[in-house]
Design a protein around this motif. Structure first.
Motif, PDB file in Angstrom:
ATOM      1  N   PRO A   1      48.197  49.784  44.981  1.00  0.00           N
ATOM      2  CA  PRO A   1      47.702  49.079  43.797  1.00  0.00           C
ATOM      3  C   PRO A   1      48.078  47.601  43.783  1.00  0.00           C
ATOM      4  O   PRO A   1      47.346  46.780  43.260  1.00  0.00           O
ATOM      5  CB  PRO A   1      48.354  49.826  42.628  1.00  0.00           C
ATOM      6  N   ARG A   2      49.210  47.272  44.363  1.00  0.00           N
ATOM      7  CA  ARG A   2      49.625  45.868  44.358  1.00  0.00           C
ATOM      8  C   ARG A   2      48.722  45.036  45.275  1.00  0.00           C
ATOM      9  O   ARG A   2      48.299  43.945  44.921  1.00  0.00           O
ATOM     10  CB  ARG A   2      51.085  45.752  44.801  1.00  0.00           C
TER      11      ARG A   2
ATOM     12  N   GLN B   1      41.988  41.529  43.993  1.00  0.00           N
ATOM     13  CA  GLN B   1      41.143  41.242  42.830  1.00  0.00           C
ATOM     14  C   GLN B   1      41.317  39.801  42.375  1.00  0.00           C
ATOM     15  O   GLN B   1      40.342  39.113  42.068  1.00  0.00           O
ATOM     16  CB  GLN B   1      41.522  42.164  41.661  1.00  0.00           C
ATOM     17  N   TYR B   2      42.566  39.345  42.336  1.00  0.00           N
ATOM     18  CA  TYR B   2      42.814  37.958  41.940  1.00  0.00           C
ATOM     19  C   TYR B   2      42.150  36.999  42.938  1.00  0.00           C
ATOM     20  O   TYR B   2      41.539  36.001  42.545  1.00  0.00           O
ATOM     21  CB  TYR B   2      44.317  37.676  41.868  1.00  0.00           C
TER      22      TYR B   2
ATOM     23  N   GLU C   1      50.740  38.908  43.277  1.00  0.00           N
ATOM     24  CA  GLU C   1      50.418  39.914  42.265  1.00  0.00           C
ATOM     25  C   GLU C   1      50.790  39.470  40.856  1.00  0.00           C
ATOM     26  O   GLU C   1      50.393  40.089  39.883  1.00  0.00           O
ATOM     27  CB  GLU C   1      51.085  41.253  42.610  1.00  0.00           C
TER      28      GLU C   1
ATOM     29  N   LEU D   1      45.477  44.575  43.514  1.00  0.00           N
ATOM     30  CA  LEU D   1      45.544  43.568  42.454  1.00  0.00           C
ATOM     31  C   LEU D   1      45.472  42.163  43.055  1.00  0.00           C
ATOM     32  O   LEU D   1      44.728  41.295  42.561  1.00  0.00           O
ATOM     33  CB  LEU D   1      46.836  43.743  41.647  1.00  0.00           C
TER      34      LEU D   1
END
Lengths: 295, 514
Positions: B252-253, B259-260, B444, B256
């Motif tokens: 998940p990190r 995504q950023y 993150e 993320l």
């Protein structure tokens, strides 16, 4: 408006996860001392969570799921965790109002001891048995600290002597009763976790279903589920547009001192206005805290 | 001498000729002419196929003190480098310079030959594990030279790195020396790094496990450049050469961060019809492919070309028409290799075409957006990808410097913390890529924009991602993990890090504790 679209469980005995729990945009994180922590690690988890909460500023609501007070761990959990002032204590396997009242008293004592504002630590309860469902309203109203009730999945299914189905038939009656109790009590209703984190399709279906039933949020077990759930709970552009037009029409009618509100020649009832107000407040709250990532 | 990013570069470093301190990404203007291989006479129907590697070594006239080269397309499945160095050692040849395009863990096998003096110098893009430790230890007779992929092509073409004998692992080779990388049991796809070696080395030996009758096509490395051919049982382990499709991370990190990074691209001003992009093979880079794909579809945007380091997620974008063409210097998985074979819009390119700053146009200069990983970054946006938290070589510069300098928007992704270590710090231990060429750092917990790029910072204001000052990110990292003590090093220089133009951007000193 306080949103609890996602309440993310984080195992209390995993330091790496504790450090990063706040970065994924969940509305609430729930540090778990209960089912995800082995008996041999209960004390370690309790102290890790204590230290994490002391050292790290989390950007969202922080809850701790304690062990039930009928186990040897529950009271110890409360004693350690209440000292760092969680926003919320989550009690598992709640069956009666008395469970809630007992913890309420412990929290009250801790608030006095540590000099916290009385009543500032809230509570929520997970209902995981048929008996608990029957008492849902009493549980929901057992303390002014109560802000939410949730349905706990696997234990409930075991108690009901059934198992998971794709369309969630097994939860129909329990979810129905839980939402009624929560609404009557004026608190949030939170749905159970969807454990198969790689099955996005069914997660979306289930979350959409419970949103339509009236639930306020879903327990999640993986950060990857957060944005998906937030998108499902977000009012659509069409809904927001409509709500804005309703409110404008309503304000105009107030200005005209007219008792009748109409939009495009159609009469608008008071509940429609209320729903529109809620939609806008929700969109506003979600816009400020929509997981910080635009998908 | 203090170079333009404030690093001290000694005026004399053993074994390094013509030391020039780094002065800025495009400050150094080269002079002179390209070099070339020696000219030879080739008679009709001459025989190039020899019986053994030993015979080929003899035929090339390899002697003490010469330079040999290899390419790293077989990644951790490479047998060629180890096999050839062992054969050279048997002949008693000593004092060679080893100049592979990069080194993988599997090449640790040759460490005994380094210790015996068969190899006394290494010039490469990077190294890991025991090899990295050896190159950092100061035990090498000569200072190691670290170059980027573009920098290596430049050094070869300018004659700075003169290759006497290039050994080329050839997944498919005909009896007259035409080579491609897409056929045979050891197919690796693009032969982009080896193309430069083949064109400029004095002698070129093809080592193949798939010798086919003349003529082979398509041709990646032509018969006009190949002197000798040796057939062996296996040039690599297919499992180590290429994995199945590289999968998108589930961490998940990393997701993320991806995504950023993707949101930063979307709002940067460069996310337009016919933009171009390079994604690395790191977890967050690969994950970005997935998010970028969704955004491109949503907004009806297609890319004019993609560059790499090619992986399956990139191939999917090509196949779905989201990218018009791919230019490929190396492949990381089987779908990429297969795509290069069957899709005419998937073009093989040489390392020089890719990234050499001193030719008439490397493709990196046409690149809009690149996502790169980092080991650590600092408040000046400098990036380290070569040394670890103990100051030991454990990575490779690869195309990092080249794409950062060439791309209009270079995004570096890195976790804020790795284990107990902060990754955004005051000063990186080794500068590989200068901060001047890095536009955005994504972690993150926040995204920092280089103050030189006020335009970008303005563009990202609407992006709904946590934009912070780089110092805030550093403070946050230090708050969690504390400020690390500097790594104590001796005066002894184990390796130099060249910038892509041949100037020295940094040196790697031997850590006191190793």
């Amino acid at each position: 408006m306080k949103l609890r679209r996602t309440m993310m469980f984080v195992p209390g005995n995993n330091p790496g996860m504790l450090i990063n729990a706040g970065i994924y945009g969940a509305d609430t994180i729930i540090f778990d001392l209960e089912d995800s922590v082995a008996i041999s690690e209960k004390d370690a988890a309790r102290h890790l969570v204590y230290n994490a909460m002391k050292a790290i500023k989390y950007p969202c609501e922080v809850a701790v799921r304690i062990n039930h007070i009928s186990t040897p761990f529950g009271y110890k959990d409360l004693e350690v965790i209440l000292a760092v002032k969680p926003d919320l204590i989550r009690l598992p396997k709640s069956e009666t109002a008395a469970d809630i009242q007992e913890i309420d008293a412990i929290i009250t004592a801790a608030e006095i001891k540590h000099g916290f504002v009385p009543g500032s630590i809230k509570m929520m309860a997970a209902i995981e048995t048929a008996k608990g469902i029957r008492n849902a309203f009493e549980i929901a109203t057992a303390s002014p600290r109560m802000v939410a009730i949730a349905i706990g999945g696997e234990d409930f299914l075991a108690d009901l002597q059934t198992s998971r189905t794709k369309d969630g038939k097994e939860f129909y009656s329990a979810r129905g009763q839980l939402i009624l109790a929560a609404r009557e009590a004026g608190i949030h209703a939170i749905d159970t976790v969807f454990g198969d984190v790689n099955n996005e399709e069914d997660f979306i279906a289930e979350t959409t279903r419970i949103k339509e039933m009236g639930f306020d949020g879903k327990s999640v077990v993986n950060p990857r589920q957060i944005n998906i759930a937030h998108q499902i709970f977000m009012p659509t552009t069409k809904e927001i547009d409509h709500a804005e037009r309703v409110i404008t029409a309503y304000k105009e009618s107030l200005a005209r001192k007219s008792g009748v509100v109409s939009l495009n020649g159609k009469m608008i009832d008071v509940p429609v206005v209320k729903r529109a107000e809620r939609t806008l407040a929700y969109a506003n709250a979600a816009g400020k805290n929509n997981g910080r990532v635009k998908l | 001498m203090i170079n333009a990013i404030g690093r001290e570069i000694p005026e004399n470093i053993a074994g390094i000729k013509n030391i020039k301190p780094y002065g800025g990404p495009f400050e150094y203007v080269p002079t002179g002419r390209l070099t070339g291989p020696n000219i030879i006479l080739n008679r009709p129907r001459s025989e190039k196929v020899l019986k053994s590697i030993e015979q080929a070594i003899d035929a090339t006239g390899l002697k003490d003190g010469m330079t040999i080269s290899f390419h790293h397309h077989f990644r951790n499945g490479d047998y060629v480098l180890n096999m050839v160095v062992a054969a050279i050692a048997k002949k008693g040849i000593k004092g060679l310079t080893l100049a592979p395009s990069s080194l993988n863990n599997i090449n640790e096998e040759i460490i005994p030959y380094i210790e015996q003096g068969v190899i006394t110098a290494v010039e490469t893009s990077g190294a890991r594990g025991k090899m990295g430790k050896l190159l950092t230890s100061g035990k090498m007779a000569k200072t190691t030279i670290i170059r980027s992929h573009g920098g290596r092509a430049r050094a070869i073409e300018s004659g700075e790195l003169r290759i006497d004998v290039a050994f080329i692992g050839a997944p498919a080779c005909d009896t007259y020396g035409n080579i491609n990388g897409v056929e045979g049991k050891s197919a690796c796809g693009s032969l982009g790094y080896a193309m430069v070696d083949a064109a400029y080395a004095d002698k070129v030996v093809a080592i193949t496990d798939h010798l086919v009758p003349y003529p082979l096509f398509p041709v990646s490395i032509p018969q006009t450049q190949v002197d000798y051919i040796v057939e062996v049982e296996a040039i690599g382990d297919p499992k180590g050469i290429a994995s199945g499709a590289l999968r998108i991370s589930k961490d998940p990190r990393e997701l993320l961060i991806a995504q950023y990074a993707t949101t930063a691209i979307e709002y940067s001003g460069y996310f337009k019809q016919d933009y171009s992009i390079q994604l690395g093979s790191g977890g967050a880079s690969l994950a970005a492919a997935q998010f970028l794909k969704a955004k491109m579809k949503q907004q009806g945007i297609t890319a004019s070309f993609g560059l790499g380091g090619v992986t399956a997620p990139f191939i999917e974008m090509l196949d779905e028409g989201l990218i018009k063409a791919i230019y490929d210097v190396q492949d990381f998985d089987i779908p990429s290799i297969q795509s290069m074979k069957k899709n005419a819009n998937h073009q093989e390119m040489s390392a020089s075409f890719y990234a050499n700053p001193h030719n008439r146009g490397p493709i990196v200069n046409q690149l809009d957006v690149v996502i790169l990983s980092a080991t650590e970054v600092d408040v000046d946006f400098n990036v380290n990808v070569i040394t670890d938290s103990n100051g030991v070589i454990m990575g490779a510069v690869g195309g990092h410097q080249d794409t950062a300098a060439g791309a209009a928007l270079s995004i570096v992704v890195a976790p804020l913390l790795r284990g107990r270590l902060p990754m955004v710090i005051d000063q990186v231990h080794t500068v590989c890529t200068p901060g001047e060429t890095v536009d955005i750092i994504v972690t993150e917990r926040g995204v920092a924009v280089n103050p030189r790029r006020k335009d970008l910072r303005d563009n990202l204001r609407e992006a709904n991602i946590p934009v912070m000052d780089i110092e805030e990110l550093r403070d946050l990292a230090y708050e969690f993990a504390g400020k690390p003590d500097p790594i104590l090093v001796s005066d002894e220089i184990a390796a130099v890090v060249e910038y892509r133009d041949g100037t020295l951007i940094d040196v790697i000193r031997r850590p006191l504790q190793l």
